[in-house]
Design a protein around this motif. Structure first.
Motif, PDB file in Angstrom:
ATOM      1  N   GLY A  22       0.810  -1.211   0.000  1.00  0.00           N
ATOM      2  CA  GLY A  22       0.000   0.000   0.000  1.00  0.00           C
ATOM      3  C   GLY A  22       0.846   1.264   0.000  1.00  0.00           C
ATOM      4  O   GLY A  22       2.029   1.227  -0.330  1.00  0.00           O
ATOM      5  N   VAL A  23       0.203   2.352   0.359  1.00  0.00           N
ATOM      6  CA  VAL A  23       0.856   3.648   0.281  1.00  0.00           C
ATOM      7  C   VAL A  23       1.152   4.153   1.693  1.00  0.00           C
ATOM      8  O   VAL A  23       0.301   4.092   2.568  1.00  0.00           O
ATOM      9  CB  VAL A  23      -0.058   4.654  -0.451  1.00  0.00           C
ATOM     10  N   ALA A  24       2.385   4.630   1.915  1.00  0.00           N
ATOM     11  CA  ALA A  24       2.732   5.182   3.226  1.00  0.00           C
ATOM     12  C   ALA A  24       2.865   6.694   3.093  1.00  0.00           C
ATOM     13  O   ALA A  24       3.548   7.183   2.200  1.00  0.00           O
ATOM     14  CB  ALA A  24       4.037   4.578   3.715  1.00  0.00           C
ATOM     15  N   ARG A  25       2.209   7.410   4.000  1.00  0.00           N
ATOM     16  CA  ARG A  25       2.295   8.855   3.994  1.00  0.00           C
ATOM     17  C   ARG A  25       3.399   9.256   4.971  1.00  0.00           C
ATOM     18  O   ARG A  25       3.211   9.212   6.177  1.00  0.00           O
ATOM     19  CB  ARG A  25       0.955   9.424   4.456  1.00  0.00           C
ATOM     20  N   VAL A  26       4.562   9.598   4.439  1.00  0.00           N
ATOM     21  CA  VAL A  26       5.696   9.855   5.333  1.00  0.00           C
ATOM     22  C   VAL A  26       5.736  11.302   5.805  1.00  0.00           C
ATOM     23  O   VAL A  26       6.346  11.609   6.826  1.00  0.00           O
ATOM     24  CB  VAL A  26       7.040   9.460   4.681  1.00  0.00           C
ATOM     25  N   ILE A  27       5.091  12.198   5.056  1.00  0.00           N
ATOM     26  CA  ILE A  27       4.914  13.574   5.519  1.00  0.00           C
ATOM     27  C   ILE A  27       3.430  13.865   5.378  1.00  0.00           C
ATOM     28  O   ILE A  27       2.834  13.572   4.334  1.00  0.00           O
ATOM     29  CB  ILE A  27       5.669  14.597   4.644  1.00  0.00           C
ATOM     30  N   ASP A  28       2.836  14.417   6.416  1.00  0.00           N
ATOM     31  CA  ASP A  28       1.413  14.677   6.339  1.00  0.00           C
ATOM     32  C   ASP A  28       1.088  16.035   6.955  1.00  0.00           C
ATOM     33  O   ASP A  28       1.542  16.325   8.061  1.00  0.00           O
ATOM     34  CB  ASP A  28       0.653  13.551   7.069  1.00  0.00           C
ATOM     35  N   ASP A  29       0.354  16.838   6.194  1.00  0.00           N
ATOM     36  CA  ASP A  29      -0.218  18.047   6.757  1.00  0.00           C
ATOM     37  C   ASP A  29       0.841  18.961   7.369  1.00  0.00           C
ATOM     38  O   ASP A  29       0.649  19.519   8.441  1.00  0.00           O
ATOM     39  CB  ASP A  29      -1.196  17.619   7.874  1.00  0.00           C
TER      40      ASP A  29
END
Lengths: 334, 337
Positions: A22-29
């Motif tokens: 799947g997809v990993a969000r390593v930087i968010d918001d």
């Protein structure tokens, strides 16, 4: 109040990586502003997105598997996320430049340091070979390398670690960038050499008014160098404050932990040595990110049910001091 | 210095020199003077710190104490036994009394061996305890360092850095040693994990009366962990004192420069006006020049500094310094202006 406009402004930045599952969000918001002439510190443990933030600003996120999935990075109003590759190449090393952690691996071993510094100015300013070489010597002198006329002909392996980092700084500053990103610039160096490098950065900043983003895990470095600090955890900003405010009055439990968990050098050591405050557990791995709730909750001694369910939004606790933690709401309600 | 205290480790005039490969056929043979005449004693149950920059010889000193490098000259006594003179089977038997925790928990554990077997190996190798009781002992060691018993079946890559360092500590504890050398035990770990390991090391010391020889370049960590500290520069001890006097009244200009250089979150240190900055890098330890080795970088150096080698002399109780410029009244050069 008449506030100057930021030189660099990051708004709602999101960076994603394709993983096997799947997809990993390593930087968010992630949002923060960098003012002209300011030094902004970014702190956190490894794996919390500090270096990825720097790479995003330089548009060096490896794609694929990574991509900037949303948000804006504005340099003086121009959105770098939407800029063309040609335009980015004009900006990189010219208006924004970067100093990397390990000077030995980021310098090319088969070119002389003079050639490597000259390459930047020849590319961006179209100088002739001779002029570029003169500029390289001038830059080596500016970073206090003795006998720059001789050093310019040397290869990276002939220099000590501190010298190599000076060369990196010379390279980064040749085009007088408006923003300099320093990613752990002194972790590979001894303290006495580290102190020299920091003095140098401070002097050069004074002369050129370059704004600096300083990435580090050392609160002492932050205290000495930065005016403002962003604390990151698991790809998110958890606290953003002026440096003295953060050191004396940290609000987020993670910031409190980061400050208290290291034995700081004290001017007058106490005879009693109480156990150090520990932050239990480890930073979540990328595949565990984005599961809802505060990412720090599993390691937080004060976590409540709400922390595990909902992401805390950033709230302002004092002028220029933002914290993303549900405890702030609790203390306000009380 | 420790007076009537029970001395566990005594190092006398230790020298470790490495010969350098000749650069060309007719060049002179040169030697790296990694450790050049080091003396200190460590009382039982205490933590003795060695600090200095890279190349100062602190790790080589520790390795020599462990007999992991060849000792060129000098003696190392663990209790009454001259371990510098032991060879073969005698040395191997002595090893159960001294163990080491390495800096890098990634490269110091065999990636193909399960954590439980890593901790068990010293028990088998050094024949510690009954064979039947060893499994139980491994379980106990895991509990002591804060790991779960089922983690014995895991391989090193399945642990985080901090947990790996715990495995390394369990292995060092296995043979119930008197002396544990801690070579930069936390510098490869994330800041938030360092506290866990430092707290663990102190708790284990309290529980088992362990003696640590603690190597670190991080003065904050040294200040927190060590009872007595020696500052090294280019293979020699330049200052030696207990924890409180070293940090409140540093005598050697190098110690002062080192303390000045540490970026600090303590405003009392940051705002000090008398901080000094060193120029340049430490000179090469290959065939060092006569005189004080710090003279070339010392802001106070005089002509005699590069001529005569200063001896380590005791200025006051338990505080020794090797500097010509420190007055007999104990006023260091940085205070004389």
């Amino acid at each position: 109040m008449n506030t100057p406009s930021p030189i660099l402004s990051v708004a709602d930045l999101a960076v994603e990586f394709d993983m096997r599952d799947g997809v990993a969000r390593v930087i968010d918001d992630l949002s923060f502003d960098l003012m002209p002439g300011e030094t902004l510190g970014i702190v956190g443990e490894s794996g919390c997105g500090k270096s990825m933030t720097a790479l995003s600003i330089m548009r060096l996120v490896p794609m694929p598997p990574g991509r900037i999935a949303g948000g804006e990075i504005r340099l003086d109003g121009e959105n770098l996320v939407a800029a063309s590759d040609v335009r980015i190449r004009e900006i990189r090393g010219n208006e924004i430049s970067m100093i990397f952690q390990e000077p030995m691996t980021s310098l090319n071993p088969v070119y002389t340091v003079g050639d490597q510094i000259a390459e930047t100015v020849r590319l961006h300013e179209g100088l002739s070979k001779r002029d570029a070489r003169d500029r390289a010597i001038e830059m080596l002198r500016a970073v206090a390398i003795p006998a720059p006329e001789a050093r310019v002909e040397e290869y990276p392996h002939q220099l000590s670690g501190g010298m190599r980092q000076r060369v990196m700084i010379a390279m980064a500053l040749t085009c007088r960038p408006r923003v300099l990103i320093a990613d752990e610039p002194t972790t590979a160096l001894d303290v006495t050499v580290q102190a020299q490098i920091f003095d140098l950065l401070r002097d050069l900043k004074e002369q050129t008014q370059t704004a600096i983003i300083l990435i580090t895990h050392d609160m002492g470095v932050i205290a000495e160098m930065a005016q403002r600090v962003v604390v990151m955890y698991a790809g998110r900003k958890v606290e953003d404050a002026p440096v003295d405010e953060l050191l004396l009055n940290p609000k987020h439990p993670y910031s409190q932990g980061l400050i208290a968990c290291v034995p700081h050098l004290q001017a007058v050591p106490t005879v009693e040595r109480p156990p150090l405050m520990e932050i239990p557990g480890v930073v979540p791995s990328v595949s565990e990110l984005g599961r809802g709730g505060c990412p720090f909750a599993p390691r937080c001694a004060q976590a409540m049910d709400r922390c595990r369910q909902q992401m805390p939004p950033p709230s302002t606790v004092a002028p220029g001091h933002q914290v993303a933690c549900w405890l702030i709401d609790e203390t306000r309600a009380a | 210095m420790a007076g009537q205290d029970d001395i566990l480790l005594r190092v006398e005039d230790l020298k470790v020199h490495f010969s350098q490969k000749k650069q060309h056929l007719f060049s002179q043979a040169s030697h790296v003077h990694a450790v050049d005449g080091v003396n200190f004693t460590v009382p039982r149950g205490k933590t003795f710190g060695l600090v200095g920059e890279s190349g100062s010889g602190k790790t080589t000193t520790a390795l020599a104490v462990m007999r992991l490098v060849h000792i060129t000259d000098g003696q190392v006594f663990l209790g009454d036994i001259d371990i510098g003179g032991l060879e073969g089977e005698d040395l191997r038997r002595q090893r159960r009394h001294m163990q080491i925790i390495f800096q890098d928990p990634y490269s110091s554990l065999n990636p193909r061996v399960r954590a439980g077997d890593i901790v068990r190996e010293p028990l088998d190798q050094m024949e510690v305890g009954e064979v039947a009781s060893r499994d139980e002992r491994v379980g106990e060691l895991f509990r002591l360092v804060g790991l779960r018993p089922e983690q014995q079946a895991l391989f090193p890559h399945q642990f985080s850095g901090g947990q790996r360092q715990r495995v390394g500590i369990a292995r060092a504890l296995a043979s119930q040693p008197d002396l544990i050398v801690c070579d930069e035990p936390v510098s490869a770990l994330d800041v938030a994990i360092q506290a866990q390991i430092l707290n663990l090391l102190r708790a284990l010391q309290d529980e088992f009366g362990l003696t640590y020889l603690f190597i670190s370049h991080d003065l904050g960590v040294v200040q927190y962990m060590c009872d007595e500290i020696a500052v090294m520069y280019l293979g020699q001890i330049v200052e030696h004192a207990d924890r409180i006097s070293l940090f409140t009244e540093p005598l050697h200009p190098y110690t002062w420069a080192l303390l000045s250089a540490v970026p600090s979150a303590d405003p009392a240190i940051r705002d000090r006006s008398d901080r000094i900055r060193l120029r340049g890098d430490p000179p090469s330890p290959i065939d060092p020049p006569p005189g004080c080795r710090f003279a070339s970088r010392c802001p106070f150096a005089e002509s005699r500094c590069s001529g005569e080698t200063p001896a380590l002399r005791t200025i006051r109780d338990g505080h020794a310094v090797a500097c010509h410029l420190v007055g007999d009244d104990g006023v260091p050069p940085q205070r004389q202006i």
